[in-house]
Design an enzyme around this catalytic site. Structure first.
Site, PDB file in Angstrom:
ATOM      1  N   LYS A  38      85.889 -17.652  76.263  1.00  0.00           N
ATOM      2  CA  LYS A  38      86.792 -17.804  75.117  1.00  0.00           C
ATOM      3  C   LYS A  38      86.918 -16.478  74.359  1.00  0.00           C
ATOM      4  O   LYS A  38      86.102 -15.560  74.558  1.00  0.00           O
ATOM      5  CB  LYS A  38      86.247 -18.900  74.186  1.00  0.00           C
ATOM      6  CG  LYS A  38      84.866 -18.592  73.612  1.00  0.00           C
ATOM      7  CD  LYS A  38      84.254 -19.819  72.919  1.00  0.00           C
ATOM      8  CE  LYS A  38      82.850 -19.519  72.421  1.00  0.00           C
ATOM      9  NZ  LYS A  38      82.174 -20.740  71.931  1.00  0.00           N
ATOM     10  N   ARG A 137      80.321 -30.507  64.158  1.00  0.00           N
ATOM     11  CA  ARG A 137      81.549 -29.708  64.159  1.00  0.00           C
ATOM     12  C   ARG A 137      82.646 -30.571  64.774  1.00  0.00           C
ATOM     13  O   ARG A 137      83.536 -31.017  64.063  1.00  0.00           O
ATOM     14  CB  ARG A 137      81.321 -28.405  64.932  1.00  0.00           C
ATOM     15  CG  ARG A 137      82.506 -27.477  64.929  1.00  0.00           C
ATOM     16  CD  ARG A 137      82.191 -26.113  65.526  1.00  0.00           C
ATOM     17  NE  ARG A 137      81.745 -26.164  66.910  1.00  0.00           N
ATOM     18  CZ  ARG A 137      81.514 -25.088  67.663  1.00  0.00           C
ATOM     19  NH1 ARG A 137      81.683 -23.875  67.148  1.00  0.00           N
ATOM     20  NH2 ARG A 137      81.099 -25.201  68.914  1.00  0.00           N
ATOM     21  N   TYR A 276      85.802   8.072  51.267  1.00  0.00           N
ATOM     22  CA  TYR A 276      86.126   7.299  50.065  1.00  0.00           C
ATOM     23  C   TYR A 276      84.864   6.966  49.291  1.00  0.00           C
ATOM     24  O   TYR A 276      83.834   6.643  49.854  1.00  0.00           O
ATOM     25  CB  TYR A 276      86.826   5.995  50.452  1.00  0.00           C
ATOM     26  CG  TYR A 276      88.183   6.185  51.069  1.00  0.00           C
ATOM     27  CD1 TYR A 276      89.216   6.805  50.371  1.00  0.00           C
ATOM     28  CD2 TYR A 276      88.436   5.732  52.355  1.00  0.00           C
ATOM     29  CE1 TYR A 276      90.472   6.967  50.935  1.00  0.00           C
ATOM     30  CE2 TYR A 276      89.691   5.879  52.938  1.00  0.00           C
ATOM     31  CZ  TYR A 276      90.706   6.500  52.221  1.00  0.00           C
ATOM     32  OH  TYR A 276      91.931   6.655  52.787  1.00  0.00           O
ATOM     33  N   MET A 325      89.681   3.201  57.625  1.00  0.00           N
ATOM     34  CA  MET A 325      90.435   2.335  58.527  1.00  0.00           C
ATOM     35  C   MET A 325      90.516   2.915  59.941  1.00  0.00           C
ATOM     36  O   MET A 325      90.390   2.186  60.921  1.00  0.00           O
ATOM     37  CB  MET A 325      91.849   2.086  57.982  1.00  0.00           C
ATOM     38  CG  MET A 325      92.612   1.041  58.777  1.00  0.00           C
ATOM     39  SD  MET A 325      94.292   0.785  58.192  1.00  0.00           S
ATOM     40  CE  MET A 325      94.030   0.095  56.571  1.00  0.00           C
TER      41      MET A 325
HETATM   42  C1  PLP Z   1      80.888 -20.747  72.524  1.00  0.00           C
HETATM   43  C2  PLP Z   1      80.241 -21.963  73.066  1.00  0.00           C
HETATM   44  C3  PLP Z   1      79.255 -21.867  74.061  1.00  0.00           C
HETATM   45  C4  PLP Z   1      78.655 -20.556  74.505  1.00  0.00           C
HETATM   46  O1  PLP Z   1      77.649 -20.151  73.593  1.00  0.00           O
HETATM   47  P1  PLP Z   1      76.714 -18.875  73.866  1.00  0.00           P
HETATM   48  O2  PLP Z   1      75.722 -18.931  72.767  1.00  0.00           O
HETATM   49  O3  PLP Z   1      77.618 -17.679  73.776  1.00  0.00           O
HETATM   50  O4  PLP Z   1      76.127 -19.034  75.211  1.00  0.00           O
HETATM   51  C5  PLP Z   1      78.789 -23.036  74.624  1.00  0.00           C
HETATM   52  N1  PLP Z   1      79.253 -24.242  74.225  1.00  0.00           N
HETATM   53  C6  PLP Z   1      80.180 -24.370  73.254  1.00  0.00           C
HETATM   54  C7  PLP Z   1      80.628 -25.716  72.825  1.00  0.00           C
HETATM   55  C8  PLP Z   1      80.695 -23.235  72.630  1.00  0.00           C
HETATM   56  O5  PLP Z   1      81.601 -23.367  71.644  1.00  0.00           O
END
Ligand code: PLP
Length: 394
Positions: A38, A137, A276, A325
């Site tokens: 992802k 979640r 800055y 930046m």
């Molecule tokens: C992002 C995610 C993972 C991977 O987690 P890592 O700690 O990067 O291995 C696994 N399961 C879900 C549901 C996630 O959102």
């Protein structure tokens, strides 16, 4: 140098990624490895990361968004791709058309999927039912799991491909966290027992992220969903050591390094203040160098305040002023102490000589996690792909 004119780039070492995937597969085995790619492969490039992970032994991929799955399919990836959250109702048709494996946890989502899958008439599609065991979640309440499962098993268009959950504190070292992970595993097993009592046994269950895979053998089940470890970074320092213990000494290798070159250099008098805010005087007459990377590229502005260092000529050098930046200023030490020239390489993350700066070092300084550091490296930074079968950069 990947940019046409600006010398800033991220090297992506696909041999390292493949090595990490094969180590993680070994640690997780016999559980299958689902490579989490992802967020553009945690900033490494989703497609090259997916290919290298599959080369290294992953058999599944996972993404957060339907859009991310579509991108992989359009590039010709044909491995199973799990969507980690329930797709929006409007995206169910695309999910089915692209043969993405949806996670589900609402009746509305299941019914929408059933309609689309029924209309597509392409044979039953597998769904992965997610149970909330305490992360809170997304996921179905334990009380709804049987009922949702029966919606799936009662449909000609759907099939129960897996039941899964996600751990909230598998990376936690203290007793409270450890107890909570055990509670989550127990709740998950209770949900599976409820299903089994009603005659439903999912062919696959999965629970563990990287931390769960390393620290919780009981969480490995049929498949593990690993992201951060594939990129060569353990979730915490303690888990890095635990991982190495499990591989018999073989280490994860960081996949990404972030590099630039000096574009301007001069000597400044003791007491001069740079950038800055003119935050800190030079302690003595010093050589200072400017490099063209900044917070717009994902180098946090706060890195100066917390003592961030970069590598120049194989030596750690502190930032001389606040990150701007588009540029940083580096204190290269007392005048004459080291030769520093325009064109010299500056390493923000990665190795140079015998020194190394890691995403975990930044994370510890900044009070965040290495995940956020890696995902924060922006789209303005070209990724240079090395190794693997060297698919060209974007
Ligand atoms: C992002 C995610 C993972 C991977 O987690 P890592 O700690 O990067 O291995 C696994 N399961 C879900 C549901 C996630 O959102």
């Amino acid at each position: 140098m990947a940019d046409r004119w600006r010398p800033v780039w991220a090297d992506i070492d696909l041999d390292a990624l493949r090595h990490n995937a094969s180590l993680v597969s070994r640690v997780a085995g016999p559980a299958a490895l689902c490579a989490v790619v992802k967020a553009d492969g945690y900033g490494h490039g989703g497609l090259p990361a997916a290919r290298a992970a599959l080369d290294g032994g992953a058999s599944w991929l996972a993404v957060a968004l339907v859009e991310e799955g579509v991108t992989l399919r359009e590039a010709g990836i044909d491995a199973p791709i799990l969507l980690l959250s329930e797709p929006p109702v409007e995206a169910m048709a695309e999910t089915v058309a692209r043969w993405l494996v949806p996670t589900v946890y609402t009746r509305g989502g299941l019914e929408a999927l059933d309609r689309v899958a029924g209309a597509a008439a392409s044979g039953p599609i597998d769904v992965h039912l997610k149970v909330d065991t305490g992360m809170h979640r997304v996921g179905a309440d334990a009380a709804d799991v049987l009922c949702l499962t029966e919606v799936i098993t009662g449909s000609h268009a759907l099939r129960l491909g897996a039941v899964w959950t996600h751990l909230a504190v598998a990376d936690g070292a203290d007793a409270t966290d450890q107890e909570f992970t055990q509670v989550q595993l127990d709740r998950f097993d209770a949900a599976l027992a409820t299903l089994a009592a009603a005659g439903h046994v999912p062919p696959v269950t999965h629970v563990a992220n990287s931390a769960g895979t390393i620290a919780w053998p009981a969480a490995r089940r049929d498949m593990v969903r690993c992201g951060i470890t594939l990129y060569g970074v353990a979730p915490t320092r303690a888990l890095a050591d635990a991982f190495t213990a499990r591989t018999g000494g073989e280490r994860l290798r960081p996949v990404l390094s972030l590099r630039t070159r000096i574009t301007f250099v001069r000597d400044l008098a003791s007491g001069e203040r740079l950038s800055y805010g003119r935050r800190r005087p030079l302690p003595e007459r010093s050589t200072v160098a400017t490099a063209p990377i900044g917070y717009a590229d994902g180098v946090p502005r706060r890195l100066f305040d917390v003592g961030g260092e970069v590598l120049v000529g194989g030596v750690r050098r502190p930032l001389a002023g606040v990150v701007t930046m588009d540029q940083i200023v580096v204190d290269c030490g007392p005048v004459g102490s080291a030769p520093v020239q325009v064109g010299d390489e500056v390493v923000l993350l990665g190795r140079q000589g015998s020194e190394e700066v890691t995403a975990t070092e930044w994370a510890d300084l900044l009070g965040t996690i290495n995940y956020e550091v890696l995902c924060g490296i922006g789209p303005r930074v070209p990724r240079l792909i090395h190794g693997g079968d060297a698919h060209p950069p974007r």
